[in-house]
Design an enzyme around this catalytic site. Structure first.
Site, PDB file in Angstrom:
ATOM      1  N   CYS A   1       0.790  -1.238   0.000  1.00  0.00           N
ATOM      2  CA  CYS A   1       0.000   0.000   0.000  1.00  0.00           C
ATOM      3  C   CYS A   1       0.829   1.298   0.000  1.00  0.00           C
ATOM      4  CB  CYS A   1      -1.051  -0.001   1.106  1.00  0.00           C
ATOM      5  SG  CYS A   1      -0.435  -0.341   2.765  1.00  0.00           S
TER       6      CYS A   1
ATOM      7  N   ARG B   1       5.399 -18.325   7.685  1.00  0.00           N
ATOM      8  CA  ARG B   1       6.101 -17.201   8.317  1.00  0.00           C
ATOM      9  C   ARG B   1       7.465 -17.117   7.675  1.00  0.00           C
ATOM     10  NH1 ARG B   1       5.412 -14.766  13.842  1.00  0.00           N
ATOM     11  NH2 ARG B   1       6.751 -12.980  13.615  1.00  0.00           N
TER      12      ARG B   1
ATOM     13  N   ASN C   1      -6.129 -10.003   6.182  1.00  0.00           N
ATOM     14  CA  ASN C   1      -6.686  -8.924   7.002  1.00  0.00           C
ATOM     15  C   ASN C   1      -7.447  -7.940   6.129  1.00  0.00           C
ATOM     16  OD1 ASN C   1      -4.722  -7.277   5.818  1.00  0.00           O
ATOM     17  ND2 ASN C   1      -3.406  -7.274   7.629  1.00  0.00           N
TER      18      ASN C   1
HETATM   19  N1  SER Z   1      -0.800  -3.302   4.503  1.00  0.00           N
HETATM   20  C1  SER Z   1      -1.473  -4.331   5.235  1.00  0.00           C
HETATM   21  C2  SER Z   1      -0.534  -5.106   6.093  1.00  0.00           C
HETATM   22  O1  SER Z   1       0.659  -4.921   6.002  1.00  0.00           O
HETATM   23  C3  SER Z   1      -2.198  -5.249   4.314  1.00  0.00           C
HETATM   24  O2  SER Z   1      -1.331  -5.961   3.530  1.00  0.00           O
HETATM   25  O3  SER Z   1      -0.974  -5.889   6.887  1.00  0.00           O
HETATM   26 ZN    ZN Z   2      -1.755  -2.033   3.277  1.00  0.00          ZN
END
Ligand code: SER
Ligand code: ZN
Length: 520
Positions: free
Chosen positions: A315, A356, A454
């Protein structure tokens, strides 16, 4: 920013104003001017019922006027010093032809309240000392430059001390977690750790390097099927458009999102060559030829210090691409996703299996729009995700409100208190975690479920940080992380590696597993 309304705070400054000539002949005049300025210009902006700055001591000595100034939160001592310089410069120049050369702060002592005395020592940069007397912090700074003051470092240091004291209070407290929804239990015919099983069967190979996996055809096919499901069953039906981002994130971008405060120790940093000159690199190349090793100490000398890092989440670069833009109303909400940039996180001790890892593949949808648009979108996303996890993958899973992810990623002290108070069904902001049961980890009740997804609405923190605007509306934003390794780990943990046991809904997206290879 650092000083909250009504918080008691005291600034004591020990410094001097430096003049161009000896002050002894004008000492008396000088005292008069200071008194007059203290009563007048220094009190400008101080509310009637509050104390303004006071000059507690002044002493002309040679070309210096040394001073002790004490203030509360209005016209702080260092602002008072700068005002005093300006006013004295006018008077001394006009009346005595003496100029001001500069100011000096030898010691600045700031006392301010904190919620409670911390249990462990608190360290902050620049401070010569930091002590706590009950719920009062006393911080001293020596040799403070004007630049330091004008860049507002003082306020930020106060904020930093408070943040670190807060962080100690939240330490050890359970993170906020409130279940929203849970699927019914399902039968779990498979109990193995699927990564170990895949490694045995040659579907995956650990490496190259720590925390990464090479996915051979079978595992790659499962991961790509997950990707197609996310694209066709979640993102396209909701109108998301694909973008392709770079995998490198410049520090300017992370300074805006806060990642360099929050997760500086988890970033994979990226260095450019300091130079491309053949000559500069000649010795290194020759050493590689002769020794068949990389002389890493020599290499470091040929690299520039990092100015960027590898993607941590997708993002930030997406917000960057909209920064300082005004989006047309008819384009709202902006719905985009990136599935090109791999994510890198230095996991160190936490690595396990494919779930992980230090490098992973994720689709990250990002949405920017009005609050109402995004709340509606969230409903749509949840409905599509439910369809995928219930009907196609037939998983056992649940959803819960958790602390917003940026609190951790931006290094903000993340206690649970504020969230609990607003944990209503009708929440407009926040992060929802999707968690699944992994049978190999133990019982449903005692084992830790895996966060495999999420979904967040994060208010205006990023639209403000990147100055993203609409023609008429206030914009908020959010994102959702679709971790393909995580989807795969959950699916295989619950369904096993035998395609015969896989649900029909999934098999539509992967009718046949590739053969892969047998090694002898
Ligand atoms: N930016 C959010 C996170 O790092 C969704 O990927 O969890
Ligand atoms: Zn994000």
């Amino acid at each position: 920013m650092g000083c909250r309304e009504a918080d008691p705070v005291r600034f004591e400054l020990d410094g001097a104003i430096l003049f161009s000539a000896d002050l002894s002949p004008v000492a008396e005049h000088l005292k008069g001017y200071v008194g007059e300025i203290e009563a007048g210009p220094l009190q400008k902006g101080v509310p009637d019922d509050e104390d303004g700055p006071h000059v507690e001591r002044m002493e002309p000595a040679g070309q210096e006027l040394s001073l002790v100034i004490v203030s509360g939160r209005y016209v702080r001592a260092h602002e008072a010093l700068l005002r005093l310089r300006k006013e004295l410069s006018a008077r001394m120049g006009k009346e005595h032809r003496i100029g001001v050369r500069g100011v000096r702060i030898d010691r600045y002592t700031i006392s301010f309240s904190v919620p409670e005395a911390p249990d462990h020592p608190v360290r902050v940069p620049f401070a010569t000392s930091l002590d706590f007397e009950g719920d009062t912090a006393v911080m001293t700074l020596d040799d403070v430059s004007e630049d330091f003051l004008s860049r507002n470092y003082v306020d930020r240091l106060v904020a930093l001390v408070r943040e670190k004291v807060d962080a100690q209070r939240y330490e050890g407290k359970e993170e906020f977690w409130e279940q929203i929804w849970t699927s019914t239990p399902r039968e779990m015919p498979y109990q193995e750790d699927p990564t170990e099983d895949m490694a045995r069967r040659g579907w995956v190979q650990q490496g190259p390097g720590k925390g990464r996996w090479f996915f051979r055809p079978q595992a790659a096919a499962v991961i790509r099927a997950m990707e197609r499901i996310a694209l066709e069953e979640v993102l396209r039906p909701l109108g998301f458009q694909e973008v392709i981002s770079s995998s490198l994130v410049p520090f300017e971008v992370w300074l805006k999102t806060g990642h360099l405060k929050g997760v500086a120790n988890e970033i994979y940093y990226f260095s450019e060559p300091a130079t491309r000159s053949e000559e500069a690199w000649e010795e290194l190349r020759d050493l590689v030829k002769v020794t068949r090793e990389v002389p890493r100490d020599k290499l470091v000398g040929l690299l520039d210090a990092p100015r960027a890092g590898m993607t941590y989440a997708q993002c930030p670069n997406i917000y960057w691409s909209f920064q300082k833009r005004t989006v047309a109303d008819e384009d709202l909400p902006i719905l985009v996703f990136d599935r090109t940039a791999n994510s890198y996180r230095y996991e160190s001790g936490g690595r396990h299996g494919i779930e992980r890892v230090d490098e992973f593949h994720r689709i990250e949808p990002v949405y920017i729009g009005t609050v109402d648009q995004l709340v509606e979108l969230r409903e749509g996303l949840i409905e599509r995700y439910k369809h995928v996890f219930n009907e196609l993958l037939e998983l056992e899973w649940r959803m819960a409100w958790v602390s917003p992810f940026y609190l951790q990623q931006a290094g903000m002290a993340g206690g649970g208190e504020d969230e609990e108070a607003t944990a209503a069904d009708e929440r407009r902001e926040g992060t929802i975690d999707f968690e699944a049961y992994l049978p190999y980890r133990g019982t449903r009740e005692e084992s830790e479920w895996l966060e495999f997804q999420n979904l967040s609405i994060l208010g205006d923190i990023y639209t403000t940080a990147f100055n993203i605007k609409a023609q008429r509306h206030e914009l908020v934003s959010g994102c959702s992380g679709i971790g393909l390794e995580r989807w795969t780990a959950v699916f295989l943990s619950q369904k096993g590696l035998d395609p015969a046991g896989w649900p029909e809904g999934f098999k539509r997206f992967l009718p046949e597993l590739p053969r892969g290879f047998t090694f002898h």
